[in-house]
Motif scaffolding. Structure first.
Motif, short mmCIF file in Angstrom:
data_model
loop_
_atom_site.label_atom_id
_atom_site.label_comp_id
_atom_site.label_asym_id
_atom_site.label_seq_id
_atom_site.Cartn_x
_atom_site.Cartn_y
_atom_site.Cartn_z
N ILE A 55 0.82 -1.21 0.00
CA ILE A 55 0.00 0.00 0.00
C ILE A 55 0.85 1.26 0.00
O ILE A 55 0.69 2.13 -0.86
N GLU A 56 1.77 1.39 0.94
CA GLU A 56 2.61 2.59 0.99
C GLU A 56 3.80 2.41 0.06
O GLU A 56 4.77 1.71 0.37
N MET A 57 3.71 3.04 -1.13
CA MET A 57 4.77 2.95 -2.12
C MET A 57 5.09 4.34 -2.65
O MET A 57 4.23 5.22 -2.68
N TYR A 58 6.31 4.50 -3.11
CA TYR A 58 6.77 5.79 -3.63
C TYR A 58 6.12 6.07 -4.98
O TYR A 58 6.13 5.22 -5.88
N GLY A 59 5.54 7.24 -5.15
CA GLY A 59 4.99 7.65 -6.43
C GLY A 59 3.52 7.34 -6.62
O GLY A 59 2.78 8.12 -7.22
N MET A 60 3.08 6.19 -6.14
CA MET A 60 1.67 5.78 -6.27
C MET A 60 1.36 4.76 -5.19
O MET A 60 2.09 3.78 -5.04
N SER A 61 0.30 4.97 -4.47
CA SER A 61 -0.05 4.01 -3.42
C SER A 61 -0.68 2.75 -4.02
O SER A 61 -1.14 2.76 -5.18
N GLY A 62 -0.70 1.70 -3.24
CA GLY A 62 -1.34 0.47 -3.69
C GLY A 62 -2.83 0.64 -3.94
O GLY A 62 -3.41 0.00 -4.82
N ILE A 63 -3.45 1.54 -3.18
CA ILE A 63 -4.88 1.83 -3.38
C ILE A 63 -5.09 2.48 -4.75
O ILE A 63 -6.00 2.10 -5.51
N GLU A 64 -4.25 3.45 -5.07
CA GLU A 64 -4.36 4.12 -6.38
C GLU A 64 -4.07 3.16 -7.51
O GLU A 64 -4.75 3.18 -8.55
N LEU A 65 -3.08 2.31 -7.32
CA LEU A 65 -2.74 1.32 -8.34
C LEU A 65 -3.90 0.35 -8.55
O LEU A 65 -4.22 -0.01 -9.69
N ALA A 66 -4.52 -0.06 -7.46
CA ALA A 66 -5.65 -0.98 -7.55
C ALA A 66 -6.80 -0.38 -8.36
O ALA A 66 -7.43 -1.05 -9.17
N LEU A 67 -7.06 0.92 -8.17
CA LEU A 67 -8.11 1.60 -8.93
C LEU A 67 -7.80 1.57 -10.43
O LEU A 67 -8.68 1.35 -11.26
N CYS A 68 -6.54 1.78 -10.78
CA CYS A 68 -6.13 1.74 -12.19
C CYS A 68 -6.29 0.34 -12.76
O CYS A 68 -6.75 0.16 -13.90
N PHE A 69 -5.92 -0.67 -11.97
CA PHE A 69 -6.07 -2.05 -12.43
C PHE A 69 -7.54 -2.36 -12.71
O PHE A 69 -7.88 -2.99 -13.72
N LYS A 70 -8.43 -1.93 -11.80
CA LYS A 70 -9.84 -2.27 -11.93
C LYS A 70 -10.49 -1.59 -13.13
O LYS A 70 -11.49 -2.09 -13.65
N GLU A 71 -9.95 -0.47 -13.58
CA GLU A 71 -10.50 0.18 -14.77
C GLU A 71 -10.30 -0.70 -16.00
O GLU A 71 -11.13 -0.71 -16.90
N VAL A 72 -9.18 -1.43 -16.03
CA VAL A 72 -8.87 -2.29 -17.18
C VAL A 72 -9.40 -3.70 -16.97
O VAL A 72 -9.93 -4.33 -17.90
N LEU A 73 -9.28 -4.21 -15.74
CA LEU A 73 -9.68 -5.59 -15.42
C LEU A 73 -10.65 -5.56 -14.24
O LEU A 73 -10.24 -5.73 -13.09
N PRO A 74 -11.93 -5.35 -14.50
CA PRO A 74 -12.90 -5.21 -13.40
C PRO A 74 -12.97 -6.42 -12.47
O PRO A 74 -13.32 -6.28 -11.30
N LYS A 75 -12.66 -7.62 -12.98
CA LYS A 75 -12.79 -8.83 -12.16
C LYS A 75 -11.45 -9.30 -11.59
O LYS A 75 -11.31 -10.44 -11.17
N ILE A 76 -10.46 -8.41 -11.54
CA ILE A 76 -9.18 -8.79 -10.95
C ILE A 76 -9.34 -8.92 -9.44
O ILE A 76 -10.06 -8.13 -8.80
N ASN A 77 -8.73 -9.91 -8.84
CA ASN A 77 -8.74 -10.10 -7.40
C ASN A 77 -7.62 -9.26 -6.79
O ASN A 77 -6.45 -9.41 -7.18
N LEU A 78 -7.95 -8.40 -5.86
CA LEU A 78 -6.98 -7.53 -5.21
C LEU A 78 -6.67 -8.05 -3.81
O LEU A 78 -7.58 -8.20 -2.99
N VAL A 79 -5.41 -8.33 -3.56
CA VAL A 79 -4.97 -8.74 -2.22
C VAL A 79 -3.89 -7.76 -1.78
O VAL A 79 -2.83 -7.67 -2.40
N PHE A 80 -4.18 -7.01 -0.74
CA PHE A 80 -3.22 -6.02 -0.25
C PHE A 80 -2.30 -6.69 0.78
O PHE A 80 -2.74 -7.42 1.66
#
Length: 264
Positions: A55-80
């Motif tokens: 979650i806490e990453m330089y430049g982009m958080s894991g939460i923000e990255l997850a949102l980007c992933f879901k825009e392309v792959l709505p059914k992706i499983n997210l495990v933080f």
């Protein structure tokens, strides 16, 4: 299963990948230290079933990255995967599949894999067919080897037909072009069909072939194929297509043209 793992700490990422390999030895795992590179991998056509994200990453958080992933792959499983439990409400607001607090263990990973929000279908034949570029077939992630080049081309031809059956004479006309369909050619074709069935049977993938009297086809439900995903409108697969399709076979040029037109 296909995995993508993102953590900006190298040791943490290497540990996560090591535990994922132990939990799922047959899975394809791609790890990234930089969120933007992980996003680029998705844009290049990689389709992970599950994303393990710090979650806490330089430049982009894991939460923000997850949102980007879901825009392309709505059914992706997210495990933080994080050392900070306070992000749990925010993570599950994204309908995350799971939340693992560090240190990561194989047992915790396996528990998440056994209880995914979007279960990953398991292919009975565990076969992946690649048609973009050169034609290849993979069983459990390993390339399937053919003793005869013509046997491999025969399978490529059937894949190109997308489940539509071919008679022996039609198949011979495609593979051998202008050769006379005489007893010698018929015998040669039967040898290649027998060789194909033997090769697939030994690999545990015999169910992908439908064989009847004077008729042969593939069962498209028994394997994954980039060509079929393209036709189904899968965006990452469409983006991955660069204009090359079964480049070793001249008879595939017609399909190549149709794919190029469709992408345009």
């Amino acid at each position: 299963m296909n995995f993508i793992a993102v953590d900006d700490e190298r040791l943490a990422l290497e540990n996560l990948i090591s535990k994922l390999k132990k939990a799922q030895p047959q899975g394809e795992i791609r790890g990234f230290l930089h969120p933007q590179k992980a996003l680029a991998e998705i844009g290049n056509g990689f389709c992970p079933d599950i994303a393990f994200l710090d979650i806490e990453m330089y430049g982009m958080s894991g939460i923000e990255l997850a949102l980007c992933f879901k825009e392309v792959l709505p059914k992706i499983n997210l495990v933080f995967v994080t050392g900070f439990p306070e992000y749990m409400p925010e993570a599950f607001a994204l309908h995350a599949s799971g939340y693992i607090t560090k240190p990561v263990s194989v047992q915790r990973i396996q528990e998440e894999l056994d209880n995914l929000r979007f279960p990953v279908p398991q292919s009975k034949a565990h076969v992946q067919v690649q048609t973009f570029g050169h034609f290849d077939i993979f069983v459990d992630g390993k390339p399937l080897l053919f003793e005869r080049k013509r046997t491999k081309e025969l399978l490529a031809c059937l894949v190109d037909r997308r489940g539509a059956g071919l008679t022996m004479q039609e198949l011979a006309a495609i593979l051998y072009e202008d050769r006379l369909y005489d007893s010698s050619l018929q015998t040669q074709l039967r040898v290649h069909i027998s060789d194909l069935l033997k090769t697939l049977t030994e690999a545990g993938a015999k169910d992908m072939i439908v064989r009847k009297r004077n008729y042969i086809a593939v069962d498209t439900e028994q394997f994954d194929c980039d060509y079929y995903r393209f036709l189904a409108g899968d965006v990452p697969t469409i983006n991955k297509f660069s204009g090359e399709y079964m480049v070793s076979y001249s008879w595939a040029e017609l399909t190549t043209g149709r794919l190029c037109q469709r992408k345009m």
